[in-house]
Design a protein around this motif. Structure first.
Motif, PDB file in Angstrom:
ATOM      1  N   MET A   1       5.296  -5.743   1.523  1.00 39.29           N
ATOM      2  CA  MET A   1       5.939  -4.684   2.273  1.00 39.29           C
ATOM      3  C   MET A   1       7.346  -5.139   2.657  1.00 39.29           C
TER       4      MET A   1
ATOM      5  N   GLU B   1      -1.191  -4.348   5.569  1.00 38.98           N
ATOM      6  CA  GLU B   1      -0.903  -4.335   4.125  1.00 38.98           C
ATOM      7  C   GLU B   1      -1.807  -3.342   3.379  1.00 38.98           C
TER       8      GLU B   1
ATOM      9  N   GLN C   1      -0.693   0.172   4.217  1.00 35.22           N
ATOM     10  CA  GLN C   1       0.744   0.345   4.019  1.00 35.22           C
ATOM     11  C   GLN C   1       1.399   0.997   5.248  1.00 35.22           C
ATOM     12  N   LYS C   2       1.043   0.479   6.438  1.00 30.44           N
ATOM     13  CA  LYS C   2       1.578   0.988   7.697  1.00 30.44           C
ATOM     14  C   LYS C   2       2.016  -0.175   8.572  1.00 30.44           C
TER      15      LYS C   2
ATOM     16  N   LYS D   1       4.695   4.790   8.892  1.00 28.55           N
ATOM     17  CA  LYS D   1       4.726   4.584   7.444  1.00 28.55           C
ATOM     18  C   LYS D   1       6.146   4.251   7.012  1.00 28.55           C
ATOM     19  N   GLU D   2       6.264   3.499   5.935  1.00 28.85           N
ATOM     20  CA  GLU D   2       7.579   3.066   5.462  1.00 28.85           C
ATOM     21  C   GLU D   2       8.497   4.247   5.139  1.00 28.85           C
TER      22      GLU D   2
END
Length: 56
Positions: free
Chosen positions: A1, A24, A27-28, A47-48
């Motif tokens: 990330m 991971e 994905q946050k 979130k990305e």
């Protein structure tokens, strides 16, 4: 990330947050408001896609 624990990031909504932990699998990022002086600041998942840029 792309970001790590301890980073301060600017969200697309203009809020500055501090990354407390990275998930991971999901994905946050778990983050708290960097501008709050409260010791028990409420954490939120980010979130990305909602991140505009790294501040520090």
């Amino acid at each position: 990330m792309k970001y790590h624990e301890g980073n301060i990031i600017l969200l697309k909504n203009g809020k500055t947050v501090y990354i407390v932990s990275v998930d991971e699998d999901e994905q946050k990022y778990l983050a708290v408001d960097a501008e709050s002086a409260e010791p028990n600041a409420k954490a939120q998942y980010v979130k990305e896609a909602n991140i505009q840029m790294l501040v520090t």
